[in-house]
Motif scaffolding. Structure first.
Motif, short mmCIF file in Angstrom:
data_model
loop_
_atom_site.label_atom_id
_atom_site.label_comp_id
_atom_site.label_asym_id
_atom_site.label_seq_id
_atom_site.Cartn_x
_atom_site.Cartn_y
_atom_site.Cartn_z
N ASP A 30 -12.17 -14.77 -3.17
CA ASP A 30 -11.36 -14.08 -4.18
C ASP A 30 -11.38 -12.57 -4.02
O ASP A 30 -10.72 -11.86 -4.76
CB ASP A 30 -11.86 -14.42 -5.59
N ARG A 31 -12.13 -12.07 -3.06
CA ARG A 31 -12.24 -10.62 -2.85
C ARG A 31 -10.86 -10.04 -2.53
O ARG A 31 -10.10 -10.59 -1.74
CB ARG A 31 -13.20 -10.35 -1.71
N ALA A 32 -10.56 -8.91 -3.13
CA ALA A 32 -9.27 -8.25 -2.92
C ALA A 32 -9.21 -7.59 -1.55
O ALA A 32 -10.19 -7.00 -1.10
CB ALA A 32 -9.02 -7.20 -4.00
N ASP A 33 -8.06 -7.72 -0.91
CA ASP A 33 -7.82 -6.99 0.33
C ASP A 33 -7.41 -5.55 0.03
O ASP A 33 -7.73 -4.64 0.79
CB ASP A 33 -6.71 -7.68 1.14
N TRP A 34 -6.68 -5.38 -1.07
CA TRP A 34 -6.19 -4.06 -1.47
C TRP A 34 -6.36 -3.92 -2.98
O TRP A 34 -6.13 -4.86 -3.73
CB TRP A 34 -4.70 -3.91 -1.16
N ILE A 35 -6.72 -2.71 -3.40
CA ILE A 35 -6.70 -2.35 -4.82
C ILE A 35 -5.78 -1.15 -4.94
O ILE A 35 -6.01 -0.11 -4.31
CB ILE A 35 -8.10 -2.01 -5.35
N ILE A 36 -4.74 -1.30 -5.72
CA ILE A 36 -3.76 -0.23 -5.90
C ILE A 36 -3.95 0.34 -7.30
O ILE A 36 -3.88 -0.38 -8.30
CB ILE A 36 -2.31 -0.77 -5.73
N VAL A 37 -4.20 1.64 -7.36
CA VAL A 37 -4.47 2.30 -8.64
C VAL A 37 -3.31 3.26 -8.95
O VAL A 37 -2.98 4.12 -8.15
CB VAL A 37 -5.79 3.10 -8.59
N ASP A 38 -2.71 3.06 -10.11
CA ASP A 38 -1.66 3.96 -10.61
C ASP A 38 -2.08 4.31 -12.03
O ASP A 38 -1.79 3.59 -12.98
CB ASP A 38 -0.30 3.26 -10.58
N HIS A 39 -2.81 5.40 -12.17
CA HIS A 39 -3.50 5.68 -13.42
C HIS A 39 -3.71 7.18 -13.55
O HIS A 39 -3.78 7.90 -12.55
CB HIS A 39 -4.85 4.94 -13.41
N TYR A 40 -3.86 7.64 -14.77
CA TYR A 40 -4.13 9.06 -15.00
C TYR A 40 -5.44 9.50 -14.40
O TYR A 40 -5.61 10.63 -13.98
CB TYR A 40 -4.15 9.36 -16.51
N ARG A 41 -6.41 8.62 -14.40
CA ARG A 41 -7.73 8.93 -13.89
C ARG A 41 -7.87 8.40 -12.49
O ARG A 41 -8.79 8.47 -11.83
CB ARG A 41 -8.81 8.33 -14.78
#
Length: 111
Positions: free
Chosen positions: A100-111
């Motif tokens: 279940d480990r992610a290949d990619w983590i995409i962050v679209d956030h103020y922080r």
């Protein structure tokens, strides 16, 4: 391929962040990727849109205990707390099932 998006929406912030991520996520899903979201349970959130698109949604608590309102999102402490909560969640997935480990983590956030 497994992809996790980290974004938030509320009545005050972030609806554009979520919409942008949903557009990319649905395209990735159509290409065969397994896509899920980590979103905070903020007042007036649009998290239901993630579910309506057939994507997995994991929610974080509304605000950390040391934050009293959404203005705290600009606070450095909020950013650290948010990072730690996300890291803890991702580690729990990894411990349950390495597949279940992610290949990619995409962050679209103020922080």
């Amino acid at each position: 391929m497994k992809i996790i998006f980290r974004t938030d929406s509320s009545e005050e912030i972030g609806s554009g962040h979520l919409m942008r991520c949903l557009t990319l996520a649905t395209r990735l899903q159509k290409s065969g990727a397994s896509v899920s979201f980590i979103c905070r349970d903020l007042p007036g959130h649009l998290n239901q849109m993630v579910i309506e698109k057939g994507l997995m949604l994991h929610t974080l608590p509304s605000l950390p205990s040391d934050c009293d309102d959404l203005t705290a999102i600009d606070n450095e402490q909020f950013g650290q707390n948010d990072f730690e909560q996300c890291e803890q969640f991702l580690r729990s997935i990894d411990q349950r099932d390495r597949a279940d480990r992610a290949d990619w983590i995409i962050v679209d956030h103020y922080r």
